[in-house]
Design an enzyme around this catalytic site. Structure first.
Site, PDB file in Angstrom:
ATOM      1  N   HIS A 295     119.753  17.258  42.853  1.00 34.69           N
ATOM      2  CA  HIS A 295     118.709  17.821  43.727  1.00 34.69           C
ATOM      3  C   HIS A 295     119.108  17.734  45.198  1.00 34.69           C
ATOM      4  CE1 HIS A 295     116.744  13.937  44.980  1.00 34.69           C
ATOM      5  NE2 HIS A 295     117.030  13.530  43.753  1.00 34.69           N
ATOM      6  N   ASP A 307     121.082   9.790  47.241  1.00 38.82           N
ATOM      7  CA  ASP A 307     119.960  10.300  46.455  1.00 38.82           C
ATOM      8  C   ASP A 307     119.432  11.579  47.117  1.00 38.82           C
ATOM      9  OD1 ASP A 307     117.833  10.631  44.753  1.00 38.82           O
ATOM     10  OD2 ASP A 307     116.636   9.011  45.588  1.00 38.82           O
ATOM     11  N   GLU A 341     112.456  17.483  44.000  1.00 36.80           N
ATOM     12  CA  GLU A 341     112.521  16.501  42.912  1.00 36.80           C
ATOM     13  C   GLU A 341     111.684  15.271  43.238  1.00 36.80           C
ATOM     14  OE1 GLU A 341     113.935  12.833  40.909  1.00 36.80           O
ATOM     15  OE2 GLU A 341     113.986  13.322  43.038  1.00 36.80           O
ATOM     16  N   GLU A 342     111.741  14.826  44.493  1.00 35.21           N
ATOM     17  CA  GLU A 342     111.109  13.557  44.861  1.00 35.21           C
ATOM     18  C   GLU A 342     109.589  13.603  44.718  1.00 35.21           C
ATOM     19  OE1 GLU A 342     112.737  11.058  45.011  1.00 35.21           O
ATOM     20  OE2 GLU A 342     114.706  11.397  45.900  1.00 35.21           O
ATOM     21  N   ASP A 369     121.707  11.544  39.129  1.00 34.76           N
ATOM     22  CA  ASP A 369     120.687  11.150  40.099  1.00 34.76           C
ATOM     23  C   ASP A 369     120.527   9.630  40.122  1.00 34.76           C
ATOM     24  OD1 ASP A 369     118.801  11.419  42.071  1.00 34.76           O
ATOM     25  OD2 ASP A 369     117.166  11.978  40.735  1.00 34.76           O
ATOM     26  N   HIS A 441     116.005   5.647  48.833  1.00 30.88           N
ATOM     27  CA  HIS A 441     114.723   5.869  49.517  1.00 30.88           C
ATOM     28  C   HIS A 441     114.593   5.061  50.809  1.00 30.88           C
ATOM     29  CE1 HIS A 441     112.442   7.379  45.657  1.00 30.88           C
ATOM     30  NE2 HIS A 441     113.593   7.993  45.858  1.00 30.88           N
TER      31      HIS A 441
END
Length: 479
Positions: A295, A307, A341-342, A369, A441
């Site tokens: 993604h 990520d 995606e998140e 991922d 994140h």
């Protein structure tokens, strides 16, 4: 990467029955062992020259060496974080479209996705009693705002949902701080996802949740959360491991704690983004598809290098390698660079809905991922026979010590979960990602955590695996 919702595969008895009825007798089942028919084992082994050729190419300074890292670093340095619904992400998608076309890949296009977006604005938190201390924090995706003047309230610290229930009579009008221990990401992330709703049931006015990570350098972690139906939506954010433990120690000594929290966020309906598509068109069965994916979006902190910039870039670069080497399989290899995606696989669900008539033609879906560090094998979710085929494929990576093959009853991807849930085999790479959740994140998700040689090997494995499965004389049997 957002949380994976696992679904168990079919019982073995059902798998065996289906294999007997609907697929050629490729295996003879025996406990803990795979025995493919000799002709198929030999066919898979015959791809060793392809494996050697691809690996040599990515290690050759005059060939491909370092290219995935170079293209990823230019991309992340140019655009930084890429939250769904922001100009950063849309500009990065335009950039990728131009890049894929410049590589002369097939069928390059984008597909529109609509969703409700969320954007963080100004936010801060501080311990104000018994002393003042700023608390590093990140509001969680989908969180409502506080009142403009903020919230100042007494604190209740809990370590679990059971602990919250036991202290429920103390929660009304308070800010609940979760100091849950880290067990694993898949188990512990439920506190981030549901912590606000659970505390709201007892009258909490806000929640602060210990970041979902096994290690911290005072780095708060972002992430998505969901409000349950029928409960009041309250502001929620993640704080650092260090601050959660500090508040827990003070609370356990009987110290009265007060926290000031101010959060301002924005929701916008009818936000649009795009999934990005490129292909190597198959020679004899172009309508049959092997999918490689990652993604392009990220949270609004760091660079989104790990990520999931790494996963996206080993995906499209694997197609570039095959094209440069003139390797075109029987079936098509399609690259999908997902959006949003998140926020909960929004791009993947939109693609699934828009391509329902095509799903029976998908032979395998691949995604990275959970890091693109040094690879050591394959993780696979699919039928028993398909797993045996992947065991033979994994053996071909002995020269880079990447022959491990983990057959999982659970889904093995994030976006590709939506395909695995409709019985399409899924695959991801096993890699040395022990520190993945240290950075994910956070502001620390930058190019500093990526290694050029590891990215080359991950790209090569994506290229080889997708090519072999797209070129084999048989398709992967589905359970």
């Amino acid at each position: 990467m957002t949380h994976r919702h696992f679904r168990s595969s079919c019982p073995v008895a059902v798998v065996v029955l289906l294999l007997t009825l609907f697929v050629p007798p490729l295996t003879v089942a025996s406990p803990g062992k795979c025995r493919l028919v000799r002709s198929l084992s030999d066919e898979i082994a015959s791809y060793r020259p392809v494996v050697d050729r691809v690996l040599s190419y990515v290690r050759d300074k005059r060939g491909y060496k370092g290219r995935t890292w170079a293209t990823l670093s230019e991309f992340t340095d140019t655009f930084g974080s890429r939250m769904a619904g922001t100009p950063n992400l849309e500009n990065s998608i335009d950039y990728m479209m131009n890049t894929l076309r410049a590589e002369n890949l097939d069928n390059v296009h984008s597909e529109r996705v609509m969703f409700t977006g969320w954007q963080r604005r100004k936010e801060n938190a501080a311990l104000v009693r018994p002393r003042f201390k700023n608390l590093a924090m990140l509001g969680l995706g989908g969180s409502v705002s506080t009142a403009p003047e903020g919230i100042k309230a007494e604190v209740v610290v809990v370590t679990s949902f059971d602990d919250l229930a036991n202290k429920s009579s103390q929660v009304n009008g308070k800010i609940v701080v979760y100091n849950q221990p880290y067990v694993s990401y898949s188990e512990t992330v439920t506190y981030r996802e549901m912590g606000a709703s659970e505390a709201s049931k007892y009258g909490a006015v806000a929640t602060l949740i210990r970041s979902i990570t096994p290690f911290s350098l005072n780095t708060p972690h972002a992430g998505q959360q969901s409000y349950s139906d029928g409960v009041k939506k309250i502001p929620t954010a993640c704080i650092t491991v260090e601050d959660a433990e500090l508040l827990y120690r003070m609370y356990n000594r009987g110290t009265k704690l007060e926290i000031f929290l101010k959060m301002d966020s924005k929701f916008f309906t009818n936000a649009t983004s795009r999934n990005t598509v490129a292909e190597i068109k198959g020679t004899t069965d172009p309508d049959k598809i092997v999918l490689v994916s990652g993604h392009l979006d990220s949270w609004d902190v760091g660079q989104g290098a790990m990520d999931d910039g790494g996963g996206a870039f080993i995906s499209w670069n694997s197609l570039v390698i095959l094209k440069n080497l003139g390797l075109r399989p029987k079936r098509s290899i399609r690259c999908l660079l997902w959006t949003a995606e998140e926020e909960g696989y929004i791009g993947a669900y939109a693609y699934l809905k828009g391509h329902k008539s095509e799903l029976e033609k998908f032979n395998l879906v691949i995604e990275s991922d959970e890091g693109t560090f040094q690879p050591y094998g394959i993780e696979f979710h699919g039928s028993e026979t398909s797993a045996c085929i992947m065991v033979e494929v994994a053996k071909l990576f002995d020269s880079i010590n990447a022959t491990s093959m983990k057959s999982s009853k659970d889904n093995v991807g994030s976006d590709i979960e939506v395909f695995e849930n409709v019985n399409i085999p899924g695959l991801s790479l096993l890699n040395r990602n022990e520190k993945y959740f240290w950075y994910h994140h956070t502001e620390a998700d930058t190019m500093a955590v990526e290694d050029p040689d590891s990215l080359d090997l991950n790209t090569a494995m994506f290229a080889v695996i997708s090519y072999i499965i797209a070129d084999l004389s048989v398709e992967l049997p589905k359970s």
